[in-house]
Motif scaffolding. Structure first.
Motif, short mmCIF file in Angstrom:
data_model
loop_
_atom_site.label_atom_id
_atom_site.label_comp_id
_atom_site.label_asym_id
_atom_site.label_seq_id
_atom_site.Cartn_x
_atom_site.Cartn_y
_atom_site.Cartn_z
N ILE A 186 -12.12 -4.61 -5.99
CA ILE A 186 -13.04 -4.02 -5.01
C ILE A 186 -14.48 -4.20 -5.48
O ILE A 186 -15.35 -4.58 -4.69
N TYR A 190 0.83 -1.20 0.00
CA TYR A 190 0.00 0.00 0.00
C TYR A 190 0.87 1.26 0.00
O TYR A 190 0.55 2.24 -0.68
N ASP A 192 -12.01 0.05 -9.17
CA ASP A 192 -11.08 -1.08 -9.05
C ASP A 192 -11.84 -2.39 -9.23
O ASP A 192 -12.81 -2.66 -8.49
N GLN A 244 -5.20 -1.81 0.60
CA GLN A 244 -5.85 -1.19 1.75
C GLN A 244 -6.92 -2.11 2.33
O GLN A 244 -7.02 -2.26 3.55
N ALA A 245 -7.70 -2.75 1.48
CA ALA A 245 -8.72 -3.70 1.96
C ALA A 245 -8.06 -4.88 2.67
O ALA A 245 -8.50 -5.29 3.74
N SER A 263 -2.92 1.27 -3.46
CA SER A 263 -3.93 0.42 -4.06
C SER A 263 -5.08 0.17 -3.08
O SER A 263 -4.84 -0.17 -1.91
N PRO A 264 -6.32 0.30 -3.53
CA PRO A 264 -7.46 -0.02 -2.65
C PRO A 264 -7.50 -1.50 -2.27
O PRO A 264 -7.99 -1.85 -1.20
N ARG A 324 -12.37 2.85 3.62
CA ARG A 324 -11.73 3.66 2.58
C ARG A 324 -11.51 2.86 1.30
O ARG A 324 -11.60 3.41 0.20
N SER A 325 -11.24 1.58 1.42
CA SER A 325 -11.07 0.77 0.19
C SER A 325 -12.37 0.71 -0.60
O SER A 325 -12.35 0.66 -1.82
N HIS A 359 -9.55 1.19 7.13
CA HIS A 359 -8.99 0.69 5.88
C HIS A 359 -10.04 0.02 4.99
O HIS A 359 -10.05 0.23 3.78
#
Length: 129
Positions: free
Chosen positions: A91, A50, A88, A59-60, A55-56, A81-82, A78
């Motif tokens: 996501i 990250y 993406d 973050q996830a 990158s989401p 926010r992801s 986190h």
């Protein structure tokens, strides 16, 4: 002249491609560590990825590892926010499952169905990219 432009583009792209490969390696290693229930080590890998990519997905994954470690505040931030990443593909594919991991969208947290074991099971099922 055309060959020099192509070579120049390849040379410029090469460091970026190498960085992408390293970040992907960090993510894959983190996923494998999560599967082995080595969540602290996995979190370090996801955090590193990250830090490089923002990158989401990283973050996830950070949020899922943090949940497994009982770091609820950081995990919530986190994962939430992801979910803001509207384009993406990972996501989008995992949006509903991630929402299930988000405190703000899950009214059952704190109830009898929200044990650490069930959270660990849910988050480990999402470790594959």
């Amino acid at each position: 002249m055309r060959l020099s432009v192509v070579l120049g583009l390849l040379l410029c792209a090469s460091p970026a491609a190498a960085q992408l490969a390293r970040d992907e390696t960090w993510m894959r290693a983190g996923v494998e560590l999560r599967r082995a229930h080595r969540d602290e080590e996995a979190l370090a890998h996801f955090t590193r990825a990250y830090g490089q990519t923002r990158s989401p997905v990283a973050q996830a994954q950070m949020g899922l590892a943090e949940q497994a470690l009982g770091r609820w505040v950081e995990a919530e931030e986190h994962v939430r926010r992801s979910l803001e990443a509207a384009t993406d593909p990972w996501i989008l594919r995992n949006r509903e499952a991630l929402r299930g991991h988000s405190l703000s969208s899950n009214s059952t947290w704190g109830g009898s169905g929200s044990t650490a074991a069930s959270l660990a099971r849910r988050s480990s099922s999402m470790t594959a990219r």
